[in-house]
Motif scaffolding. Structure first.
Motif, mmCIF file in Angstrom:
data_model
loop_
_atom_site.group_PDB
_atom_site.id
_atom_site.type_symbol
_atom_site.label_atom_id
_atom_site.label_comp_id
_atom_site.label_asym_id
_atom_site.label_seq_id
_atom_site.Cartn_x
_atom_site.Cartn_y
_atom_site.Cartn_z
ATOM 1 N N GLY A 162 19.989 -67.048 -23.288
ATOM 2 C CA GLY A 162 20.113 -66.313 -24.540
ATOM 3 C C GLY A 162 18.752 -65.995 -25.138
ATOM 4 O O GLY A 162 18.525 -64.914 -25.684
ATOM 5 N N LYS A 163 17.820 -66.962 -25.028
ATOM 6 C CA LYS A 163 16.475 -66.737 -25.546
ATOM 7 C C LYS A 163 15.768 -65.641 -24.768
ATOM 8 O O LYS A 163 15.021 -64.835 -25.326
ATOM 9 C CB LYS A 163 15.682 -68.049 -25.460
ATOM 10 C CG LYS A 163 14.527 -68.149 -26.442
ATOM 11 C CD LYS A 163 15.026 -68.276 -27.861
ATOM 12 C CE LYS A 163 13.897 -68.541 -28.828
ATOM 13 N NZ LYS A 163 14.368 -68.589 -30.233
ATOM 14 N N ALA A 164 16.009 -65.593 -23.449
ATOM 15 C CA ALA A 164 15.397 -64.560 -22.625
ATOM 16 C C ALA A 164 15.854 -63.168 -23.064
ATOM 17 O O ALA A 164 15.056 -62.229 -23.126
ATOM 18 C CB ALA A 164 15.743 -64.790 -21.156
ATOM 19 N N ALA A 165 17.152 -63.039 -23.387
ATOM 20 C CA ALA A 165 17.671 -61.753 -23.864
ATOM 21 C C ALA A 165 16.991 -61.356 -25.174
ATOM 22 O O ALA A 165 16.608 -60.195 -25.364
ATOM 23 C CB ALA A 165 19.188 -61.851 -24.060
ATOM 24 N N THR A 166 16.819 -62.332 -26.065
ATOM 25 C CA THR A 166 16.166 -62.066 -27.342
ATOM 26 C C THR A 166 14.722 -61.637 -27.133
ATOM 27 O O THR A 166 14.246 -60.665 -27.741
ATOM 28 C CB THR A 166 16.210 -63.322 -28.234
ATOM 29 O OG1 THR A 166 17.574 -63.660 -28.485
ATOM 30 C CG2 THR A 166 15.508 -63.077 -29.560
ATOM 31 N N PHE A 167 14.006 -62.335 -26.259
ATOM 32 C CA PHE A 167 12.608 -61.993 -26.010
ATOM 33 C C PHE A 167 12.461 -60.612 -25.386
ATOM 34 O O PHE A 167 11.531 -59.865 -25.724
ATOM 35 C CB PHE A 167 11.960 -63.047 -25.104
ATOM 36 C CG PHE A 167 11.451 -64.244 -25.837
ATOM 37 C CD1 PHE A 167 10.652 -64.115 -26.967
ATOM 38 C CD2 PHE A 167 11.766 -65.520 -25.407
ATOM 39 C CE1 PHE A 167 10.185 -65.226 -27.651
ATOM 40 C CE2 PHE A 167 11.310 -66.643 -26.085
ATOM 41 C CZ PHE A 167 10.509 -66.493 -27.215
ATOM 42 N N LEU A 168 13.364 -60.245 -24.481
ATOM 43 C CA LEU A 168 13.299 -58.911 -23.881
ATOM 44 C C LEU A 168 13.415 -57.831 -24.953
ATOM 45 O O LEU A 168 12.676 -56.842 -24.937
ATOM 46 C CB LEU A 168 14.414 -58.745 -22.849
ATOM 47 C CG LEU A 168 14.196 -59.405 -21.489
ATOM 48 C CD1 LEU A 168 15.466 -59.340 -20.650
ATOM 49 C CD2 LEU A 168 13.032 -58.754 -20.745
#
Length: 212
Positions: A138-144
């Motif tokens: 989920g954090k990866a999606a936010t960072f993208l």
């Protein structure tokens, strides 16, 4: 008397929480820079908006790092950190849609995902579950998505640098949106599974990872 673990969980004045509050204060400034009155044109304020977003990204990484290094986890931090991420994403989406950089249907998809998960959180809380936990996916999606926004802003200009930033910004936006919706589907599936297994009194836990 509260246990030491409960006292740590209930802390408010911690360095990670202060950094999250700093990020929160940057949200209205970010919006104003993007869509506020612009007698001097777009370019200068767009640069400052990118700076505010970059500072927000750095403090987002830093508060998590400090929480681990200083052992300053707290319930407030667990709620505040993803909430500020959501606000930055919402602010950037609306501002970029107002300026015709991204389509409104894309805004509706991402905001709708968060609204659905918000309803899931309310339902699960009523059934005795604790707050959802931030996950790397989920954090990866936010960072993208948060990386896509400054690239899209830089791509609004002219010249070789903007020509490089523009396709990169849309690539990050497409991948981020896909992953954001994918994780939303996973969290919704976990929500359905959690409804089938009610929590016993006194044993409240987070049913599923849903921090990003």
């Amino acid at each position: 008397m509260a246990s030491s673990d409960e006292s740590r969980d209930n802390r408010v004045l911690t360095i990670p929480n202060l950094l999250s509050v700093l990020r929160l204060l940057g949200v209205p400034l970010f919006v104003w820079l993007l869509i506020g009155p612009r007698p001097d044109g777009f370019a200068v304020r767009d640069v400052w908006a990118i700076v505010v977003l970059a500072v927000g990204g750095i403090t987002d990484w830093l508060d998590g790092k400090l929480a681990r290094l200083l052992d300053q986890y707290s319930r407030l931090g667990a709620l505040l950190d993803p909430a500020v991420d959501r606000l930055y994403i919402l602010a950037a989406l609306v501002a970029l849609a107002v300026r015709d950089v991204i389509p409104w249907w894309g805004v509706a998809l991402l905001v709708g995902r968060d609204l659905v998960l918000g309803v899931c959180v309310l339902v699960l809380r009523r059934r005795g579950y604790g707050p959802f936990v931030v996950t790397y996916l989920g954090k990866a999606a936010t960072f993208l998505l948060l990386y896509a926004f400054p690239l899209l802003l830089a791509g609004l200009g002219s010249g070789w640098f903007s020509d490089i930033c523009r396709p990169l910004g849309y690539a990050f936006a497409v991948w981020g949106t896909g992953l954001y919706l994918y994780t939303g589907a996973l969290y919704t599936a976990e929500f359905v599974l959690a409804l089938r297994h009610p929590v016993r009194p006194g044993a409240a836990t987070g049913p599923a990872p849903s921090g990003g």
